[in-house]
Design a protein around this motif. Structure first.
Motif, mmCIF file in Angstrom:
data_model
loop_
_atom_site.group_PDB
_atom_site.id
_atom_site.type_symbol
_atom_site.label_atom_id
_atom_site.label_comp_id
_atom_site.label_asym_id
_atom_site.label_seq_id
_atom_site.Cartn_x
_atom_site.Cartn_y
_atom_site.Cartn_z
ATOM 1 N N PRO A 11 44.306 3.703 -8.748
ATOM 2 C CA PRO A 11 44.989 3.848 -10.043
ATOM 3 C C PRO A 11 44.005 4.140 -11.172
ATOM 4 C CG PRO A 11 44.939 1.541 -9.348
ATOM 5 C CD PRO A 11 44.439 2.347 -8.195
ATOM 6 N N ARG A 121 48.480 10.175 -11.499
ATOM 7 C CA ARG A 121 48.938 9.176 -10.527
ATOM 8 C C ARG A 121 49.229 7.880 -11.286
ATOM 9 N NH1 ARG A 121 43.529 10.360 -9.828
ATOM 10 N NH2 ARG A 121 42.024 8.641 -9.995
ATOM 11 N N PRO A 122 49.698 6.824 -10.615
ATOM 12 C CA PRO A 122 49.996 5.575 -11.325
ATOM 13 C C PRO A 122 48.814 5.095 -12.157
ATOM 14 C CG PRO A 122 50.908 5.489 -9.126
ATOM 15 C CD PRO A 122 50.094 6.747 -9.186
ATOM 16 N N LEU A 144 50.311 -1.310 -8.849
ATOM 17 C CA LEU A 144 50.247 0.150 -8.900
ATOM 18 C C LEU A 144 49.986 0.750 -7.523
ATOM 19 C CD1 LEU A 144 48.260 0.637 -12.228
ATOM 20 C CD2 LEU A 144 50.719 0.980 -11.857
ATOM 21 N N ALA A 148 54.494 0.646 -7.276
ATOM 22 C CA ALA A 148 54.883 1.528 -8.372
ATOM 23 C C ALA A 148 55.601 2.779 -7.876
ATOM 24 C CB ALA A 148 53.658 1.922 -9.189
ATOM 25 N N THR A 149 56.749 3.070 -8.499
ATOM 26 C CA THR A 149 57.487 4.316 -8.285
ATOM 27 C C THR A 149 58.042 4.746 -9.636
ATOM 28 O OG1 THR A 149 59.662 3.288 -7.929
ATOM 29 C CG2 THR A 149 58.204 3.486 -5.997
ATOM 30 N N ASP A 150 58.678 5.903 -9.672
ATOM 31 C CA ASP A 150 59.299 6.349 -10.926
ATOM 32 C C ASP A 150 60.452 5.448 -11.334
ATOM 33 O OD1 ASP A 150 57.524 8.410 -11.007
ATOM 34 O OD2 ASP A 150 58.953 9.984 -10.436
ATOM 35 N N MET A 153 58.311 0.219 -12.510
ATOM 36 C CA MET A 153 57.041 0.143 -13.230
ATOM 37 C C MET A 153 56.829 -1.305 -13.663
ATOM 38 S SD MET A 153 57.128 3.802 -15.247
ATOM 39 C CE MET A 153 58.177 5.121 -14.612
ATOM 40 N N THR A 224 54.007 5.226 -13.983
ATOM 41 C CA THR A 224 53.749 6.459 -13.256
ATOM 42 C C THR A 224 53.818 7.597 -14.281
ATOM 43 O OG1 THR A 224 56.056 7.017 -12.767
ATOM 44 C CG2 THR A 224 54.936 5.478 -11.257
ATOM 45 N N LYS A 226 55.862 9.661 -14.757
ATOM 46 C CA LYS A 226 57.234 9.841 -15.235
ATOM 47 C C LYS A 226 57.362 9.450 -16.707
ATOM 48 C CE LYS A 226 61.803 10.251 -14.782
ATOM 49 N NZ LYS A 226 62.481 11.537 -14.463
#
Length: 320
Positions: A11, A121-122, A144, A148-150, A153, A224, A226
């Motif tokens: 991360p 990336r994250p 992370l 962690a995904t979209d 968080m 992320t 996002k």
């Protein structure tokens, strides 16, 4: 030497260091607090490397570049990747056509948006002038890497009673957390202080009490990429509504708050009972120095964080 393949899996740490330090009165990001001139930012980076972060991105004002390099960036071990990005007044890159006459940047949310070119990336976002402690970095690094995904968080939630200054009010993102330790809402309170053995925040002409263990955001967020998409969608409207207000700020907590309320993502609140300390006011400096000395004495940190770089030799670097 930097192992790019290995670091690309780790991360990223984004450090917000473009603030104008209006209450502190100087460039507190490069103020010395450790025995060999270490800054608070040095201890954060040291903890982040130990926790498994592979890259540091500094968000700064362009005129601050050489100061940040010479005081912090150039002293870091070659095992960590370093990049600098600028928080400036060019709003066109964020889809804003209006030209606004303004003396200070648009706040922490704007700073995060400025980091997008260096982040793939994250990543974790922190303030340059806040001391968080190793526990926070380890919990965030683990999150992370593993969770962690979209749609999921995080933030590290400090207890408000552990985050105050003895010398004036502070700003904190006050969190509402559900039974699953997910964020329900976060509201920026800009006037929090201790009064008559209670913690209160002032709003208009009233004061509201906060329990000591209320979870607050200290701008220790796990995102992320996002988050950039969400910020770009919200920022133009914010500028249009506030272009005549020189004090208006686009805060980081506005983004998770919006995402949670719109059902776009959950934010895990990673708890810590660590005592935060920082330099909101000049009077805080002595207390911060004493706190760091206690941590060194307890062997949480070496007396000198970074070996002096005299030759290009891997043997001079700390083994993280």
């Amino acid at each position: 030497m930097i192992n790019n393949r290995e670091n690309n899996q780790k991360p990223i740490l984004v450090i917000l260091a473009a603030g104008m330090a209006s209450r502190y009165g100087s460039a507190k990001q490069v103020e010395s607090f450790g025995p060999f001139g270490e800054k608070i930012i040095d201890y954060s980076i040291y903890d982040a490397i130990r926790a498994g972060f592979g890259k540091v991105v500094f968000v700064i004002r362009e005129e601050f570049l050489e100061v940040m390099k010479s005081n912090v960036g150039d002293k870091l071990p070659d095992t960590i990747e370093v990049e600098y990005v600028y928080q400036d007044f060019d709003l066109s890159k964020f889809g804003v056509d209006r030209i606004v006459d303004r003396q200070k940047p648009w706040g922490t949310g704007h700073a995060v948006m400025s980091a997008e070119p260096a982040v793939d990336r994250p990543f974790c976002v922190i303030n340059a002038d806040d001391f968080y402690g190793y526990d926070a970095f380890q919990k965030m690094a683990d999150f992370l890497r593993e969770r962690a995904t979209d749609q999921e968080m995080a933030l590290v939630g400090f207890e408000v009673g552990n985050t105050l200054s003895d010398f004036g009010y502070v700003s904190r993102g006050v969190c509402e957390v559900n039974d699953a330790d997910h964020l329900q809402s976060v509201t920026e309170r800009t006037n929090i202080y201790r009064k008559d053995e209670k913690i209160v925040y002032a709003q208009a002409e009233s004061e509201t009490t906060l329990p000591d263990n209320t979870r607050v955001s200290m701008n220790f967020w796990g995102f992320t990429p996002k988050i950039f998409e969400v910020a770009r969608a919200l920022f133009p409207a914010f500028v249009e509504q506030n272009y005549e207000n020189p004090k208006a700020e686009f805060f980081i907590p506005d983004l998770p708050d919006y995402m949670v309320k719109q059902g776009l993502a959950n934010f895990a609140v990673l708890p810590t009972d660590a005592k935060w300390f920082g330099v909101t006011y000049k009077e805080d400096k002595d207390q911060v120095q004493r706190s760091i000395q206690r941590l060194i004495k307890a062997r949480h940190y070496p007396e000198r964080l970074w070996p002096v770089k005299k030759v290009v030799d891997e043997s001079i670097y700390l083994d993280f």
